[in-house]
Enzyme design. Sequence first.
Site, PDB file in Angstrom:
ATOM      1  N   ASP A  53       0.840  -1.199   0.000  1.00 40.46           N
ATOM      2  CA  ASP A  53       0.000   0.000   0.000  1.00 40.46           C
ATOM      3  C   ASP A  53       0.872   1.244   0.000  1.00 40.46           C
ATOM      4  O   ASP A  53       2.073   1.189   0.304  1.00 40.46           O
ATOM      5  CB  ASP A  53      -0.937  -0.006   1.204  1.00 40.46           C
ATOM      6  CG  ASP A  53      -0.195   0.156   2.530  1.00 40.46           C
ATOM      7  OD1 ASP A  53       0.828  -0.539   2.722  1.00 40.46           O
ATOM      8  OD2 ASP A  53      -0.632   0.963   3.377  1.00 40.46           O
ATOM      9  N   GLU A  74       0.203  -0.702   5.837  1.00 39.16           N
ATOM     10  CA  GLU A  74       1.264  -0.101   6.653  1.00 39.16           C
ATOM     11  C   GLU A  74       1.121   1.409   6.688  1.00 39.16           C
ATOM     12  O   GLU A  74       1.356   2.035   7.730  1.00 39.16           O
ATOM     13  CB  GLU A  74       2.627  -0.501   6.101  1.00 39.16           C
ATOM     14  CG  GLU A  74       3.796  -0.195   7.039  1.00 39.16           C
ATOM     15  CD  GLU A  74       4.330   1.218   6.926  1.00 39.16           C
ATOM     16  OE1 GLU A  74       5.034   1.669   7.849  1.00 39.16           O
ATOM     17  OE2 GLU A  74       4.046   1.883   5.909  1.00 39.16           O
TER      18      GLU A  74
END
Length: 478
Positions: free
Chosen positions: A110, A176
């Site tokens: 991500d 994250e």
Amino acid sequence: MTVTRDTAPEAANADAPVRAAVEAALPATIADLCALVRIPSVSWDAFDPARVAESAEAVAALVRGLDVFDEVVVTRSGIPGTAELGQPAVLAHRPARNGRPTVLLYAHHDVQPPGQDIDWESTPFEPTVRGDRLYGRGAADDKAGVMAHVASIRALAETAGPDFDLGIAVFIEGEEEFGSRSFAAFLEDNRESLRADVIVVADSNNWDVDTPALTVALRGNVTFRLTVRTLDHASHSGMYGGAVPDAMMATVRLLASLYAEDGSVAVDGLTSRDVPAPEYTEEQLRLETGLLDGATPIGHGPLLSRLWSQPAITITGIDAPSVANASNTLSPVVSVRLSTRIAPGQPAAEAFQALEAHLRAHVPYGASIEIDDVDTGEAFLVDDSGWAVPLALGAMTDAWGKPPVNVGIGGSIPFISDLVRVFPEAQILVTGVEDPDSRAHSPNESLHLGVFKRAVLAEAFLLDRLNRRTGTPAAPAR
């Protein structure tokens, strides 16, 4: 059982085919990286979760294509305290054989929001090469980390054969950049698949484009939304200004109380810690950060102490009337996002208590304040006493042509404390593909392609040496 070690000539002879495999595959590796960068996998709530799922499937396809894992799945875990699931992560595993160790390779697919397109010199999600750098959101943080793992496994499979003995687990996270909210649950749900002797976290920085680094200290973080209210509705600023405090005025005064005159943090209860650091000049700071001529650094003590081992407070966002939409009114309410980095050694909960106590003690003009949307992450100090650290340092030295620097990082990787808690015997190596000009999280994020090649090569050397390591590694002392 005694663990054998490679001699230098043996390692050099083994390195040659690994180096050739990495270099031959580099164009394909960069092409795969570009394909990942094109997927806008922003994990924040306001963005399309389907694109994060698309990114996870793309990563899973790359990992499956290595043909070395017993299982490759895209899976999610629940977010503790909620009925929600976290963002999709990629999990792969193959067991060790013949006394070899197991290594867990972590990265995240991500990315941060891109911000305004106007601030980018090229489209954020269209990877663009300019000079020796690849530009795009996620090109460095952390899709290059994903591809470093893929490329290093690919090189190992090519040189040792796909039936090699090294155990490998792969965990590519999908949230994250949004606080790793399901990370702890994911570790518990997949404890046996993730269990390893060595954990490589590819999400950090290098000293410069020519010098590798092993991260040995990370600051923790405390972030939250602070809302300040002074009125139950907006009022005419000309009629009542001068007697009635508006929320913006109270917010400015309250935020100013967080800082000393030199710009350092002035919150009782936030601590500092001594961490050894190499020389770092103000000139280098200016070059890496773009600090304007005439602007001066803030704080006190050695510069790297300020960046690595002292607390820092940043106001990262504000909800208030925009300049374009400003009217002559007293603002009744203002909200800010407050991000605090805390020194290694201080528990995040303790730091939050100190911040909350300070804010409530310094509220001006009887304003009302609310603190919510709290997120914390623990700081981290590496235990460098285990056998894996010199092995990693040697792999870096051979790949880069010069020894690495042990560094602290001003940013945070809070989930590492969860790894230590769940896998206390594992040795954790925090590496990365970034350099000081990568500008992660910022417009014009980029990856230095030379750094990327050397980072892949270092990890491939490490995997190859772990694969040739016989015996059962002794657990590091703790």
